[in-house]
Write an enzyme that holds these catalytic residues in place. Structure first.
Site, PDB file in Angstrom:
ATOM      1  N   GLY A  11      15.186  46.957 -20.984  1.00 48.43           N
ATOM      2  CA  GLY A  11      14.391  45.962 -21.711  1.00 48.43           C
ATOM      3  C   GLY A  11      13.339  45.351 -20.797  1.00 48.43           C
ATOM      4  O   GLY A  11      13.637  45.009 -19.655  1.00 48.43           O
ATOM      5  N   ARG A  72      14.623  53.881 -22.427  1.00 43.74           N
ATOM      6  CA  ARG A  72      16.060  54.054 -22.171  1.00 43.74           C
ATOM      7  C   ARG A  72      16.438  55.461 -22.635  1.00 43.74           C
ATOM      8  O   ARG A  72      17.148  55.613 -23.628  1.00 43.74           O
ATOM      9  CB  ARG A  72      16.868  53.026 -22.964  1.00 43.74           C
ATOM     10  N   ASP A 103      21.377  46.046 -14.814  1.00 42.85           N
ATOM     11  CA  ASP A 103      22.455  46.830 -14.193  1.00 42.85           C
ATOM     12  C   ASP A 103      22.528  48.271 -14.736  1.00 42.85           C
ATOM     13  O   ASP A 103      22.918  49.183 -14.020  1.00 42.85           O
ATOM     14  CB  ASP A 103      23.808  46.112 -14.293  1.00 42.85           C
ATOM     15  N   THR A 126      15.470  41.286 -16.031  1.00 44.29           N
ATOM     16  CA  THR A 126      16.025  41.260 -17.392  1.00 44.29           C
ATOM     17  C   THR A 126      16.071  39.815 -17.844  1.00 44.29           C
ATOM     18  O   THR A 126      16.388  38.927 -17.039  1.00 44.29           O
ATOM     19  CB  THR A 126      17.449  41.865 -17.468  1.00 44.29           C
ATOM     20  N   ASP A 128      18.269  38.587 -19.582  1.00 42.08           N
ATOM     21  CA  ASP A 128      19.662  38.178 -19.812  1.00 42.08           C
ATOM     22  C   ASP A 128      20.291  37.409 -18.642  1.00 42.08           C
ATOM     23  O   ASP A 128      21.286  36.721 -18.828  1.00 42.08           O
ATOM     24  CB  ASP A 128      20.535  39.410 -20.106  1.00 42.08           C
ATOM     25  N   ASP A 130      22.122  38.535 -16.429  1.00 41.30           N
ATOM     26  CA  ASP A 130      23.519  38.951 -16.273  1.00 41.30           C
ATOM     27  C   ASP A 130      23.713  39.930 -15.114  1.00 41.30           C
ATOM     28  O   ASP A 130      24.549  40.820 -15.176  1.00 41.30           O
ATOM     29  CB  ASP A 130      24.019  39.579 -17.589  1.00 41.30           C
ATOM     30  N   ARG A 155      14.181  21.886 -34.683  1.00 44.45           N
ATOM     31  CA  ARG A 155      14.790  20.541 -34.756  1.00 44.45           C
ATOM     32  C   ARG A 155      13.960  19.632 -35.666  1.00 44.45           C
ATOM     33  O   ARG A 155      14.507  18.865 -36.461  1.00 44.45           O
ATOM     34  CB  ARG A 155      14.896  19.940 -33.357  1.00 44.45           C
ATOM     35  N   ARG A 163      19.468  19.107 -42.071  1.00 43.29           N
ATOM     36  CA  ARG A 163      20.061  20.438 -42.192  1.00 43.29           C
ATOM     37  C   ARG A 163      20.890  20.846 -40.984  1.00 43.29           C
ATOM     38  O   ARG A 163      20.668  20.373 -39.874  1.00 43.29           O
ATOM     39  CB  ARG A 163      18.947  21.470 -42.355  1.00 43.29           C
ATOM     40  N   MET A 170      19.103  35.759 -27.520  1.00 44.45           N
ATOM     41  CA  MET A 170      19.515  37.028 -26.898  1.00 44.45           C
ATOM     42  C   MET A 170      20.430  36.767 -25.694  1.00 44.45           C
ATOM     43  O   MET A 170      20.791  35.637 -25.410  1.00 44.45           O
ATOM     44  CB  MET A 170      18.288  37.826 -26.477  1.00 44.45           C
ATOM     45  N   ARG A 172      22.585  39.751 -24.571  1.00 40.26           N
ATOM     46  CA  ARG A 172      23.547  40.857 -24.556  1.00 40.26           C
ATOM     47  C   ARG A 172      24.969  40.287 -24.597  1.00 40.26           C
ATOM     48  O   ARG A 172      25.270  39.534 -25.492  1.00 40.26           O
ATOM     49  CB  ARG A 172      23.312  41.729 -23.326  1.00 40.26           C
ATOM     50  N   LYS A 214      24.560  11.897 -37.883  1.00 41.47           N
ATOM     51  CA  LYS A 214      23.454  12.738 -37.385  1.00 41.47           C
ATOM     52  C   LYS A 214      22.662  13.283 -38.564  1.00 41.47           C
ATOM     53  O   LYS A 214      23.243  13.672 -39.563  1.00 41.47           O
ATOM     54  CB  LYS A 214      24.026  13.909 -36.585  1.00 41.47           C
ATOM     55  N   ARG A 255      11.415  38.047 -25.459  1.00 35.28           N
ATOM     56  CA  ARG A 255      11.114  39.016 -24.396  1.00 35.28           C
ATOM     57  C   ARG A 255       9.639  39.044 -24.024  1.00 35.28           C
ATOM     58  O   ARG A 255       9.277  39.558 -22.961  1.00 35.28           O
ATOM     59  CB  ARG A 255      11.548  40.419 -24.841  1.00 35.28           C
TER      60      ARG A 255
HETATM   61  O1  F6P Z   1      18.684  43.299 -22.187  1.00 33.17           O
HETATM   62  C1  F6P Z   1      17.599  42.643 -22.774  1.00 33.17           C
HETATM   63  C2  F6P Z   1      17.798  42.539 -24.268  1.00 33.17           C
HETATM   64  O2  F6P Z   1      16.688  41.857 -24.808  1.00 33.17           O
HETATM   65  C3  F6P Z   1      19.104  41.892 -24.716  1.00 33.17           C
HETATM   66  O3  F6P Z   1      19.070  40.489 -24.650  1.00 33.17           O
HETATM   67  C4  F6P Z   1      19.246  42.431 -26.110  1.00 33.17           C
HETATM   68  O4  F6P Z   1      20.594  42.472 -26.498  1.00 33.17           O
HETATM   69  C5  F6P Z   1      18.675  43.823 -25.986  1.00 33.17           C
HETATM   70  O5  F6P Z   1      17.842  43.837 -24.842  1.00 33.17           O
HETATM   71  C6  F6P Z   1      17.887  44.280 -27.193  1.00 33.17           C
HETATM   72  O6  F6P Z   1      17.512  45.587 -26.990  1.00 33.17           O
HETATM   73  P1  F6P Z   1      16.458  46.373 -27.901  1.00 33.17           P
HETATM   74  O7  F6P Z   1      15.096  45.914 -27.477  1.00 33.17           O
HETATM   75  O8  F6P Z   1      16.711  47.792 -27.584  1.00 33.17           O
HETATM   76  O9  F6P Z   1      16.741  45.975 -29.320  1.00 33.17           O
END
Ligand code: F6P
Length: 322
Positions: A11, A72, A103, A126, A128, A130, A155, A163, A170, A172, A214, A255
């Site tokens: 990504g 990918r 990773d 990334t 994420d 992670d 908000r 509401r 996102m 992952r 609230k 992204r």
């Molecule tokens: O790893 C980055 C990410 O944006 C994740 O947060 C998300 O789960 C995934 O890629 C989405 O992937 P794609 O762009 O293939 O839908």
């Protein structure tokens, strides 16, 4: 080392361009030729490779996405696919390879490293966050700020209509984006895979919040593996307590866009560090930033070890989400 290659994979993340720019400048400063491999591992297998000079990386520091493209490809997971890549690297005389990605990218790269005479250095890119071995990945800060801006906007309308909103972000399988954007936006609840909450408990909390007067309730939910998981959670809550709820899945908006200053600086630092690591003979490592210092982590640790959420942040949740 006379010639290195650079690619982005997985990504895309805001700041990847800033990282490419920094690596190119660092390589050229040492009279090393640097080649850009287009479309990630797909371009590595097909030989879609271009020389990068100063002109090629001019005025890209502020751009999201990646000027090199990314992919990918399934073929790279096969022995035949990787043999093609190793052949291309040998043909082009590439001695060191910089990979900007997560990773999954590093896992693929390490197989290349085993099969050829090429030195490999990874840079964590990334949204994420992670990746074990770095406090922050390139793109994470921008994604958090993009999510935050969206949540702030929601908000306003949530408060106007009194509401309940579920906002999916996102990440992952990790809750880094949810945790930070949730704390920063003053969300009433943050649902993350690292600290699961049953729908029953969530319903009790929601009823309590409206009981306290609230006007609006924002639940930030980590996607937990794939987009759309929040729809089912919202449906369950609606059925149990009958509140009208709206769901907003922020998705890929997180992204794109210009990287924040923080991401640009991190990307620049790690882009330079990656070239220096190759010149110092490092192989099979990721360059990251830990406690403000450049740190090197064996690539296999980036997928074998799990990066934990910052306990200083999770401890705050009991007080802040109330
Ligand atoms: O790893 C980055 C990410 O944006 C994740 O947060 C998300 O789960 C995934 O890629 C989405 O992937 P794609 O762009 O293939 O839908």
């Amino acid at each position: 080392m006379k010639r290195i290659g650079i690619l982005t994979s997985g990504g895309d993340a805001p700041g990847m361009n800033a990282c490419i720019r920094a690596s190119v400048r660092a390589a050229l400063a040492k009279d090393i030729e640097i080649l850009g491999i287009r479309e990630g591992f797909a371009g590595l297998m097909s030989g879609d490779i271009v020389p990068l000079d100063r002109a090629a990386i001019r005025n890209i520091i502020h751009l999201g996405g990646t000027m090199l493209g990314t992919s990918r490809p399934e073929e790279f997971k096969t022995i035949e696919g990787r043999a093609k890549a190793i052949g291309v690297l040998a043909d082009k005389g590439i001695e060191g390879l910089i990979l900007i990605g997560g990773d999954g990218t590093f896992q693929g790269a390490s197989l290349l490293s085993n099969g050829g005479n090429i030195k490999i250095v990874g840079v964590p890119g990334t949204i994420d966050n992670d990746c074990y071995g770095t406090d922050y990945t390139i793109g994470f800060d921008t994604a958090v700020n993009t999510a935050l801006e969206a949540i702030d906007r929601i908000r306003d309308t949530a408060d106007a209509h009194q509401r309940l909103f579920f906002i999916e972000v996102m990440g992952r399988h990790s809750g880094f984006i949810a945790l930070k954007s949730g704390i920063a936006s003053g969300a009433e609840e943050i649902i993350i895979p690292e600290a699961p909450m049953s729908p029953e408990e969530l319903c009790r909390h929601i009823t309590g919040y409206f009981g306290k007067g609230k006007r609006s309730i924002i639940i930030v939910v980590a996607e937990q593996g794939h987009a759309g998981t929040t729809l089912e959670l919202a449906r369950q809550v609606k059925c149990s307590i009958g509140f009208d709820a709206r769901v907003c899945i922020l998705g890929h908006i997180q992204r794109g866009g210009p990287p924040t200053a923080r991401d640009r600086v991190l990307a620049s630092r790690l882009g330079i560090a990656a070239v220096q690591a190759l010149l110092n003979g490092k192989d099979g490592h990721m360059v990251g930033e830990v406690n403000g210092e450049v740190a090197y982590t064996p690539l296999e640790d980036t997928w074998n070890k799990t990066k934990k959420l910052d306990p200083n942040l999770t401890e705050m949740l009991e007080i802040l989400t109330d």
